[in-house]
Design a protein around this motif. Structure first.
Motif, short mmCIF file in Angstrom:
data_model
loop_
_atom_site.label_atom_id
_atom_site.label_comp_id
_atom_site.label_asym_id
_atom_site.label_seq_id
_atom_site.Cartn_x
_atom_site.Cartn_y
_atom_site.Cartn_z
N UNK A 7 2.25 -1.45 -6.28
CA UNK A 7 1.76 -0.44 -5.35
C UNK A 7 0.26 -0.31 -5.52
N UNK A 8 -0.49 -0.34 -4.42
CA UNK A 8 -1.94 -0.17 -4.50
C UNK A 8 -2.40 0.96 -3.59
N UNK A 34 -8.39 0.43 -1.97
CA UNK A 34 -8.64 -0.88 -2.58
C UNK A 34 -8.98 -1.91 -1.50
N UNK A 35 -8.33 -1.79 -0.33
CA UNK A 35 -8.50 -2.79 0.72
C UNK A 35 -9.81 -2.63 1.47
N UNK A 36 -10.57 -1.60 1.14
CA UNK A 36 -11.82 -1.36 1.87
C UNK A 36 -12.97 -2.20 1.37
N UNK A 37 -12.83 -2.80 0.20
CA UNK A 37 -13.93 -3.60 -0.34
C UNK A 37 -13.41 -4.91 -0.90
N UNK A 38 -14.05 -6.02 -0.51
CA UNK A 38 -13.63 -7.33 -1.04
C UNK A 38 -13.66 -7.36 -2.57
N UNK A 90 0.86 -1.19 0.00
CA UNK A 90 0.00 0.00 0.00
C UNK A 90 0.89 1.24 0.00
N UNK A 91 0.87 1.97 -1.10
CA UNK A 91 1.67 3.19 -1.23
C UNK A 91 0.91 4.17 -2.11
#
Length: 125
Positions: A53-54, A58-62, A15-16
């Protein structure tokens, strides 16, 4: 794998937010200075892995995790096969991963991740 996405051991997600272009959810590599691209240019010199890098969102929703992870994995898997031990001229390489391309690697990778997201949604019902 993360929600059914098999992530190969040569890919690492980090995550960046500040390194992801505004119009994207994920990014890898800096190829501006190259005239030809080899797989060695895509992976990190020390780890031998591709750092993707994401954005944190993005990590908030499956669904977003599946879509983005599956997309990048599909694109990089195809890229790795294509490059093999050889190189591609930078303009050809750019065309493959260009976000406007529909039938290039980038576009085909979206097809693959869309399928996974659809499967996820139907599994959830």
């Amino acid at each position: 794998g993360e929600h059914g996405v098999e992530v190969p051991d040569y890919i690492r997600f980090v995550v960046l937010d500040e390194l992801v272009p505004e119009n994207a959810y994920a990014a890898y590599g800096r190829f501006d200075h190259l005239s030809r691209v080899a797989w060695a240019d895509v992976v990190h010199a020390r780890t031998g892995k591709v750092p993707v890098k994401i954005r944190r969102t993005v990590l908030e929703s499956p669904q977003a995790i599946v879509a983005v992870f599956a997309h990048e994995v599909a694109e990089l898997r195809q890229l790795r096969e294509l490059l093999g031990d050889g190189t591609l001229p930078i303009d050809g390489f750019r065309r493959l991963i260009d976000t406007d391309g529909d039938r290039n690697l980038h576009g085909r990778a979206w097809d693959e991740s869309d399928d996974l997201v659809r499967k996820m949604v139907s599994d959830a019902r």
